[in-house]
Each structure stands twice: as structure tokens, then as C-alpha cells.
Design a protein around this motif. Structure first.
Motif, PDB file in Angstrom:
ATOM      1  N   ASP A   1       5.517   3.610  -9.043  1.00 15.08           N
ATOM      2  CA  ASP A   1       4.828   4.205  -7.895  1.00 15.08           C
ATOM      3  C   ASP A   1       3.551   3.427  -7.578  1.00 15.08           C
ATOM      4  O   ASP A   1       3.221   3.195  -6.400  1.00 15.08           O
ATOM      5  N   LEU A   2       2.846   2.993  -8.606  1.00 18.09           N
ATOM      6  CA  LEU A   2       1.628   2.217  -8.401  1.00 18.09           C
ATOM      7  C   LEU A   2       1.932   0.865  -7.743  1.00 18.09           C
ATOM      8  O   LEU A   2       1.210   0.420  -6.842  1.00 18.09           O
ATOM      9  N   ILE A   3       3.032   0.234  -8.189  1.00 18.67           N
ATOM     10  CA  ILE A   3       3.426  -1.042  -7.602  1.00 18.67           C
ATOM     11  C   ILE A   3       3.768  -0.876  -6.118  1.00 18.67           C
ATOM     12  O   ILE A   3       3.329  -1.660  -5.261  1.00 18.67           O
ATOM     13  N   LEU A   4       4.558   0.170  -5.811  1.00 22.54           N
ATOM     14  CA  LEU A   4       4.932   0.406  -4.405  1.00 22.54           C
ATOM     15  C   LEU A   4       3.717   0.743  -3.559  1.00 22.54           C
ATOM     16  O   LEU A   4       3.639   0.358  -2.375  1.00 22.54           O
ATOM     17  N   ARG A   5       2.761   1.462  -4.131  1.00 18.54           N
ATOM     18  CA  ARG A   5       1.569   1.851  -3.387  1.00 18.54           C
ATOM     19  C   ARG A   5       0.799   0.615  -2.877  1.00 18.54           C
ATOM     20  O   ARG A   5       0.192   0.654  -1.800  1.00 18.54           O
ATOM     21  N   HIS A   6       0.840  -0.473  -3.656  1.00 21.18           N
ATOM     22  CA  HIS A   6       0.074  -1.659  -3.305  1.00 21.18           C
ATOM     23  C   HIS A   6       0.921  -2.771  -2.678  1.00 21.18           C
ATOM     24  O   HIS A   6       0.389  -3.821  -2.296  1.00 21.18           O
ATOM     25  N   THR A   7       2.226  -2.568  -2.573  1.00 17.04           N
ATOM     26  CA  THR A   7       3.082  -3.637  -2.032  1.00 17.04           C
ATOM     27  C   THR A   7       3.908  -3.219  -0.834  1.00 17.04           C
ATOM     28  O   THR A   7       4.340  -4.076  -0.051  1.00 17.04           O
TER      29      THR A   7
END
Length: 218
Positions: free
Chosen positions: A68-74
């Protein structure tokens, strides 16, 4: 009765499995396992796969917030992130449900017979009158599928395995058809299953056999 088409039958099995798993999770969380009849004893079979399931659950729980953190920033679209989050949580709960279904649906040796289970997918009773003998013996299976059929010189063998193994042989007096996930089986001459404490299950089964069929507990 009209016979269902294969896609419809498959859909019904999938839906029944899904509902049964969520009900199993609810029962497990509420600590309300199905009640046993008088004189019956339950025997678990989840021990051999419990470390693997716990590891998968732990990894999934760690993976969800990281992904979720990766998707939030990408990914610039919140709907994609929200969908992935929902699917991740659903998958985690699904694994909890699978674990719960194995825990609260054990094998049961009761006055009427031996009830064999594998979560909510396998559930049938072998009456003691159909059993010739019960023996403790570890065997490896060629695959990890819960239900496997094989042929021997004596006839058809039904394996209800866990972790690609069985630990108990149930030799039948005569061929018996049992209910499996895809429908009734053909006649089987022997049933092999796995239990965490096979010696205890065999001892209890022989007690019931001695009462039901004197002289058949050897």
C-alpha cells in the motif's frame, strides 16, 4: 431432478466453500466448535501444515502495508490503491478462514462410525460395520491435493491427505462409495487419512470396533 451443467455445479461448489470458510472463521473466533455426540472424540490433522499456514499469514500481514505504501507513492489513482488494499485484506482473511476451517472440523471417532474431514471440502462418515481393521502407518503421497485416488492389487484406495501424507489406513470389509467434493466416489476398498495423533485415533477406533464388531479390533 435436472442435472446441473459443469459451470453451474462448479460455481455452487465455490460459493458453498466460500460461505463455509467464513462461517468457520466466525466459529473459530467465537470459540464455538461444532458439538460432539456422546462417546465421540475429535482428532486434529492441521499440525503438519500449521507452520506453513502461519508463515503465509504473517508474510501477507507484512506485505499489505508495504504494498500500500509503494502504491501510494507510485500510482496516482487512489481507486487502484484502495482496490489493492481491499483485495490484500480479503486474501489475509481468506487464509485465516482456511486455517480456521481445518481447526474446527476435525476427524471424529464416534459410536456411529469414523467421520473423516478436510476443512469444509471433505466430510463423510465410514460406519464401523464397513471397517475390517484400522492401522497406524505413515505414507507419502505424490502430490499435495487433499483427495487422491490410487489403484492397488486389492482395489481402489482413497487418500485424504494433509501435507502430502497420510498416517492411518482404514481397510474396508467391502467396497464403499463416499461423498467427495465433486460428488460420490466410485467404490473404494481402503481409505487412508492423516491425523496429528494417529496412535490415539487408531486406539479409539479399535475400541468402537470391539464394541460394534467383537473380535475385529486386531
Amino acid at each position: 431432478m435436472r442435472k446441473q451443467s459443469p459451470p453451474v455445479a462448479l460455481l455452487r461448489r465455490v460459493l458453498a466453500y466460500e460461505v463455509g470458510m467464513w462461517l468457520s472463521l466466525a466459529r473459530w473466533l467465537l470459540r464455538r466448535p461444532p458439538a460432539l455426540e456422546a462417546g465421540a472424540a475429535a482428532f486434529s490433522y492441521v499440525g503438519v501444515v500449521q507452520p506453513i499456514l502461519v508463515a503465509f499469514i504473517a508474510l501477507s500481514a507484512i506485505e499489505i502495508p508495504i504494498f500500500d505504501l509503494i502504491l501510494r507513492h507510485t500510482v496516482p489513482w487512489p481507486s487502484v490503491r484502495h482496490t489493492a488494499l481491499v483485495l490484500g485484506i480479503w486474501g489475509l482473511l481468506w487464509m485465516f478462514g482456511l486455517f480456521a476451517s481445518l481447526r474446527i472440523h476435525p476427524h471424529v471417532a464416534g459410536p456411529a462410525g469414523l467421520r473423516l474431514r478436510n476443512g469444509i471440502s471433505v466430510d463423510f462418515v465410514v460406519p464401523w460395520s464397513a471397517v475390517a481393521r484400522v492401522e497406524h502407518r505413515y505414507r507419502s503421497l505424490p502430490s499435495s491435493r487433499a483427495v487422491q485416488l490410487e489403484q492397488s492389487d486389492e482395489g481402489t484406495i482413497l487418500n485424504v491427505g494433509v501435507g502430502s501424507q497420510t498416517s492411518i489406513d482404514v481397510v474396508l470389509r467391502e467396497p464403499l462409495s463416499v461423498r467427495l467434493p465433486k460428488g460420490p466416489s466410485g467404490p473404494v476398498h481402503e481409505i487412508r487419512l492423516y491425523a496429528d495423533d494417529p496412535a490415539a485415533l487408531v486406539a479409539r477406533a479399535r475400541e468402537h470396533l470391539a464394541v460394534r464388531l467383537p473380535g475385529s479390533n486386531g
